[in-house]
Design an enzyme around this catalytic site. Structure first.
Site, PDB file in Angstrom:
ATOM      1  N   HIS A 117       0.824  -1.204   0.000  1.00 43.41           N
ATOM      2  CA  HIS A 117       0.000   0.000   0.000  1.00 43.41           C
ATOM      3  C   HIS A 117       0.857   1.253   0.000  1.00 43.41           C
ATOM      4  O   HIS A 117       0.438   2.298  -0.483  1.00 43.41           O
ATOM      5  CB  HIS A 117      -0.922   0.006   1.218  1.00 43.41           C
ATOM      6  CG  HIS A 117      -2.049  -0.962   1.098  1.00 43.41           C
ATOM      7  ND1 HIS A 117      -2.912  -0.937   0.036  1.00 43.41           N
ATOM      8  CD2 HIS A 117      -2.453  -1.969   1.879  1.00 43.41           C
ATOM      9  CE1 HIS A 117      -3.798  -1.900   0.178  1.00 43.41           C
ATOM     10  NE2 HIS A 117      -3.536  -2.545   1.288  1.00 43.41           N
ATOM     11  N   GLU A 135     -12.057  -4.136 -33.085  1.00 47.78           N
ATOM     12  CA  GLU A 135     -10.614  -4.241 -33.287  1.00 47.78           C
ATOM     13  C   GLU A 135     -10.259  -5.191 -34.427  1.00 47.78           C
ATOM     14  O   GLU A 135      -9.106  -5.557 -34.589  1.00 47.78           O
ATOM     15  CB  GLU A 135      -9.898  -4.620 -31.990  1.00 47.78           C
ATOM     16  CG  GLU A 135     -10.459  -5.811 -31.264  1.00 47.78           C
ATOM     17  CD  GLU A 135      -9.758  -6.100 -29.935  1.00 47.78           C
ATOM     18  OE1 GLU A 135      -8.695  -5.525 -29.667  1.00 47.78           O
ATOM     19  OE2 GLU A 135     -10.274  -6.927 -29.167  1.00 47.78           O
ATOM     20  N   ASP A 171      -5.059  -3.633 -32.214  1.00 42.72           N
ATOM     21  CA  ASP A 171      -5.335  -4.788 -33.066  1.00 42.72           C
ATOM     22  C   ASP A 171      -5.940  -4.375 -34.398  1.00 42.72           C
ATOM     23  O   ASP A 171      -5.663  -4.992 -35.423  1.00 42.72           O
ATOM     24  CB  ASP A 171      -6.262  -5.772 -32.336  1.00 42.72           C
ATOM     25  CG  ASP A 171      -5.473  -6.642 -31.378  1.00 42.72           C
ATOM     26  OD1 ASP A 171      -4.407  -7.148 -31.783  1.00 42.72           O
ATOM     27  OD2 ASP A 171      -5.906  -6.800 -30.225  1.00 42.72           O
ATOM     28  N   CYS A 206     -10.064   2.886 -27.199  1.00 48.87           N
ATOM     29  CA  CYS A 206      -9.270   2.499 -26.029  1.00 48.87           C
ATOM     30  C   CYS A 206      -7.896   1.980 -26.430  1.00 48.87           C
ATOM     31  O   CYS A 206      -7.080   1.648 -25.578  1.00 48.87           O
ATOM     32  CB  CYS A 206     -10.009   1.478 -25.176  1.00 48.87           C
ATOM     33  SG  CYS A 206     -10.263  -0.097 -26.006  1.00 48.87           S
TER      34      CYS A 206
HETATM   35  C1  PEP Z   1      -6.406  -2.894 -28.789  1.00 47.04           C
HETATM   36  O1  PEP Z   1      -6.264  -3.907 -29.467  1.00 47.04           O
HETATM   37  O2  PEP Z   1      -6.330  -1.730 -29.253  1.00 47.04           O
HETATM   38  C2  PEP Z   1      -6.674  -2.987 -27.345  1.00 47.04           C
HETATM   39  C3  PEP Z   1      -6.992  -1.945 -26.631  1.00 47.04           C
HETATM   40  O3  PEP Z   1      -6.535  -4.214 -26.753  1.00 47.04           O
HETATM   41  P1  PEP Z   1      -5.128  -4.909 -26.436  1.00 47.04           P
HETATM   42  O4  PEP Z   1      -4.042  -3.904 -26.641  1.00 47.04           O
HETATM   43  O5  PEP Z   1      -5.208  -5.377 -25.026  1.00 47.04           O
HETATM   44  O6  PEP Z   1      -5.099  -6.026 -27.417  1.00 47.04           O
HETATM   45 MG    MG Z   2      -6.828  -5.830 -28.690  1.00 44.34          MG
END
Ligand code: PEP
Ligand code: MG
Length: 538
Positions: free
Chosen positions: A188, A428, A452, A499
């Site tokens: 922690h 993706e 991806d 993301c």
């Molecule tokens: C992606 O593919 O953009 C993603 C966010 O997932 P990861 O990087 O975990 O494959």
């Molecule tokens: Mg991915």
């Protein structure tokens, strides 16, 4: 000048005097008592006081370090009430007719020993917590008061180890850095250092004569420089000034909305791999979590995490985010993330292989365990679920079927769970992007995984360094797909975010906002720089 090398647990620079932190010296003697019942009452009273002290500390911690500091103290309160812990103390008092101090100290040592012997790093780190609560109890029984940092100037706190309730009791303005001989990256103290945004080191072999001596902590390099020469001080002062300048500029953006001048709001969330990243999420004022890569829970252990282990992890994140959205992505292993106990066959082309949702649909028992944990955790905060590597409508429909079964089971078993959680998919694969008009009718939201999506669109293995010169995430094909996915989501009244790493590319932030992207989920340290760009847009 002496340079002591250790391990960094949080980056940053601190220049100041060392204060060697000593725990209150106390000696616990084993004493015979004639009335064990009376001694148990003394123990109960001490426990009540310790819990009460912790409640007061909670208020202080909440003001200073936010939710995270509170969580530590809550864990301590729960540990003090733990049945096994209490039974052990009372049994020692009764069976051996000994004083409460001795029974508490012995139980503390035994439990700490037991935790240290566990394989799990998280449980190992709990040894320090059980010692901490036992020391607190002994101090109350002996009538000692807590020690803290004295003096007016902020210092580099150096210690053998630091219990969380010790760190949280320190006056935040007086601590420049935490430096310890022992301690783990999961402790922690490490989380607190990140939350407080101060450098922290472990594995530092210091000597008592360093107390009061000028030193520099180089958090990035894992160095403690004792009695630095004038030139070194000058170099580090300059580095520190730079760091403070950029930090200060960004700090002003905390608690502000991520909104353009014309009033368009972007949801600016953070990506995390686990509970351990929560501190930096809070520290950087992310508005939610847009991607919790749940596979890290599976990667951390030597066997499948149980439903309850997962439930606890998801619940902790949900509770710490206190009502802000937390999007948990279901298991995404395979490709570069291999786990031995899954016993997956060797593949010549794993990036295009048996991974993520494909494994979950083929092995529904693993998937169902995770979904049960997620729906149950949904009761404890604003959770959403997101499915990775989708390529078809059929996959989405199969997921829905399994999800409906899981809910039915939970209902039959009378286990509380969240019925109407928001559920979305990652876009993706090029296939998902191209049929995003159809997929949008089936799900609540899209989150574009550009890592991806780029790999599959440009036919470039993202792990292959040789292909780096060809990996162009700004490729028109990728940007067009993002726009198309966002438009298709909006046509169905759904939201779409990014993301993947491209979401944190500040050279594209304006373009994404103009495209209509509703959410960006990025590494915590990118939250404030992106907020700055958005707020400067018209
Ligand atoms: C992606 O593919 O953009 C993603 C966010 O997932 P990861 O990087 O975990 O494959
Ligand atoms: Mg991915």
């Amino acid at each position: 000048m002496k340079i002591i090398l250790g391990k960094s647990i949080f980056k940053g620079i601190a220049i100041g005097k060392i204060a060697i932190y000593k725990k209150d010296d106390y000696v616990v003697k084993r004493e015979h008592v004639n009335d064990p019942e009376e001694e148990i009452k003394r123990f109960e009273a001490a426990k009540d006081k310790a819990i009460d002290d912790l409640s007061k500390l909670r208020d202080k911690a909440f003001k200073e370090v936010g939710e995270d500091g509170v969580a530590i103290l809550e864990i301590h309160q729960i540990m003090l009430e733990d049945e096994d812990y209490n039974d052990s103390i009372k049994n020692i008092i009764t069976n051996e007719s000994v004083n409460a101090e001795y029974a508490v100290a012995t139980t503390g040592d035994n439990f700490a020993e037991m935790f240290s012997a566990m394989d799990d790093d998280y449980m190992k780190a709990r040894a320090l917590d059980v010692k901490d609560i036992s020391e607190r109890l002994v101090k109350v029984l002996l009538g000692h008061t807590d020690s803290g940092i004295t003096g007016d100037d902020p210092v580099i706190v150096v210690a053998d180890d630091l219990g969380p309730s010790e760190t949280v009791q320190m006056d935040r303005d007086k601590v420049l850095s935490f430096v310890t001989r022992y301690g783990s990256k999961n402790s922690h103290t490490a989380i607190l250092a990140r939350t407080m945004n101060i450098p922290a080191l472990i594995d530092i072999d210091y000597t008592e004569d360093m107390d009061g001596v000028l030193a520099i902590v180089d958090g990035a390099e894992g160095k403690l420089i004792v009695e630095p020469d004038a030139e070194t001080i000058l170099t580090y002062r300059e580095k520190l000034n730079e760091e403070l300048k950029s930090r200060d500029m960004l700090k002003e953006l905390k608690n502000k909305e991520t909104v353009t001048k014309s009033g368009r709001k972007i949801n600016l969330y953070a990506n995390i791999g686990g509970i351990k990243d929560l501190a930096s999420v809070l520290q950087n004022d992310a508005e939610g979590i847009g991607l919790f890569r749940s596979e890290f829970l599976y990667l951390a252990g030597s066997d499948y995490p149980t439903e309850d282990e997962q439930f606890q992890a998801y619940k902790t994140v949900a509770q710490n985010m206190a009502g802000k959205k937390v999007i948990i992505r279901t298991l995404d292993i395979g490709a570069d993330k291999q786990i031995d106990y899954f016993n997956l066959d060797h593949e010549d082309n794993p990036a295009m292989g048996f991974r993520a949702i494909r494994i979950c649909l083929e092995r529904p028992e693993i998937f169902k365990t995770q979904l049960r944990a997620l729906y149950r955790a949904g009761m404890h905060g604003n959770l959403a679920i997101m499915y990775p590597m989708i390529t078809s409508l059929e996959e989405v429909r199969k997921i829905k079927e399994i999800a409906a079964n899981v809910k039915e089971e939970l209902r039959e078993q009378g286990i509380p769970f969240k019925e109407d959680m928001e559920e979305g998919i990652m876009i993706e694969t090029p296939a998902a992007a191209i049929i995003s008009d159809l997929l949008a009718k089936e799900v609540d939201f899209f989150s574009i995984g550009t890592n991806d999506l780029t790999q599959y669109t440009l036919a470039i293995d993202r792990q292959n360094e040789k292909l780096d010169p060809f990996y162009n995430a700004h490729h028109t094909a990728i940007l067009r797909m993002i726009k198309m996915v966002v438009d298709n989501a909006h046509k169905e009244g759904k939201w779409a975010g990014i993301c993947g790493e491209l979401g944190a590319d500040t050279t594209l932030t304006e373009e994404f906002v103009k495209m209509g992207v509703d959410e960006l989920s990025v590494s915590p340290s990118f939250v404030l720089p992106i907020r700055k760009i958005v707020r400067n847009m018209d």
